[in-house]
Design an enzyme around this catalytic site. Sequence first.
Site, PDB file in Angstrom:
ATOM      1  N   GLY A 100       8.100  -0.582   6.320  1.00 50.13           N
ATOM      2  CA  GLY A 100       7.328   0.627   6.622  1.00 50.13           C
ATOM      3  C   GLY A 100       8.019   1.497   7.642  1.00 50.13           C
TER       4      GLY A 100
ATOM      5  CB  SER B  73      -4.576  -4.161  14.854  1.00 37.73           C
ATOM      6  OG  SER B  73      -5.602  -3.379  15.438  1.00 37.73           O
TER       7      SER B  73
ATOM      8  N   GLY C 249       7.269   2.408  12.525  1.00 39.41           N
ATOM      9  CA  GLY C 249       8.423   1.782  11.906  1.00 39.41           C
ATOM     10  C   GLY C 249       9.670   2.633  12.001  1.00 39.41           C
TER      11      GLY C 249
ATOM     12  N   GLY D 292       6.205   7.066  11.265  1.00 41.09           N
ATOM     13  CA  GLY D 292       5.424   6.445  12.319  1.00 41.09           C
ATOM     14  C   GLY D 292       6.169   5.446  13.177  1.00 41.09           C
TER      15      GLY D 292
ATOM     16  CE1 TYR E 267      -5.076  -1.493   9.639  1.00 40.64           C
ATOM     17  CE2 TYR E 267      -6.451  -1.957  11.552  1.00 40.64           C
ATOM     18  CZ  TYR E 267      -5.228  -1.590  11.019  1.00 40.64           C
ATOM     19  OH  TYR E 267      -4.161  -1.332  11.851  1.00 40.64           O
TER      20      TYR E 267
END
Length: 300
Positions: free
Chosen positions: A39, A170, A45, A43, A193
């Site tokens: 990724g 997260s 990554g 962003g 998520y």
Amino acid sequence: MRIAMVAFALSFLLAAPPGQAQVPDEPLSYTGKTALVTGSTDGLGRELALSLAADGAHVIVHGRNAERGQAVVDEITRSGKGSARFVAADFSSLQAVRQFADTIAGEYARLDLLVNNAGIAIRQAPRRSASEDGHELQFVVNYLAGWILANRLLPNLEAAAPSRVINVSSISAHAIDFDDVMLERPDAHHRGYGQSKLSQVMMTMELAPAFAARGVTMISVHPATLMDTTMVKGIGVPARTTVAEGRDHVMGLVTATALQPGAFYVDGRPAAPFDEQAGDSEARARLVELSAELTGVPGP
């Protein structure tokens, strides 16, 4: 915790010669090393890929969009520091992830760093989102893809030992309902998520000892809360932090001289996972068994 910190400080003062100041450890250098950041066309990554290249690494850039991937490679090339290559893969397909892993394994005998960063967040969907395999989409992209890569690339990581796996997770967490992992019950999709992110933390805790025995340190990390990324903007939530803050937190761990295998890092320090299920060894073992079954990729 305070007592332990005081004891550590006292032990250092007693051990240090009088008048000698503490010399901080030099961060690890990635010059000449190979790093895979999933990724990494946007962003966090992308910023990690640029930072690693600036430190002299060869970075395997990953994403779905070839144009954006090549743009990152071109930026690294123009910088004159490090090097990069783009390899495309759609992580919503388990077969695509397996093929991607096989490509990397076959072309890079040694892999010094794997950053499982690729992720999606589906916040306001009216119903469950499914992958082409029929699985809950966030569970596939955020979690199962990382399971496949860590385990399929373990021989390559071991060849470069001491090496590292950083799972970007997260503080968002929802316990796994093993009777409905794919969130098919009414309104269960709202847990998607948090479930995928807690799964990353639980996988890290469970696999880390076996990885460490082969010279590979695996940790999970909360980079920063609601960074100003395309993903956060897409779910309509105001950003609280910047991508630069998240990058600095993760790079601090990537280059740290020592890490605690299996730990969940928040603000640069090991922290308790944000759901007590992470401490349930039976739940972690059950997740590992399920992951191997769903992906066809066994653990270490």
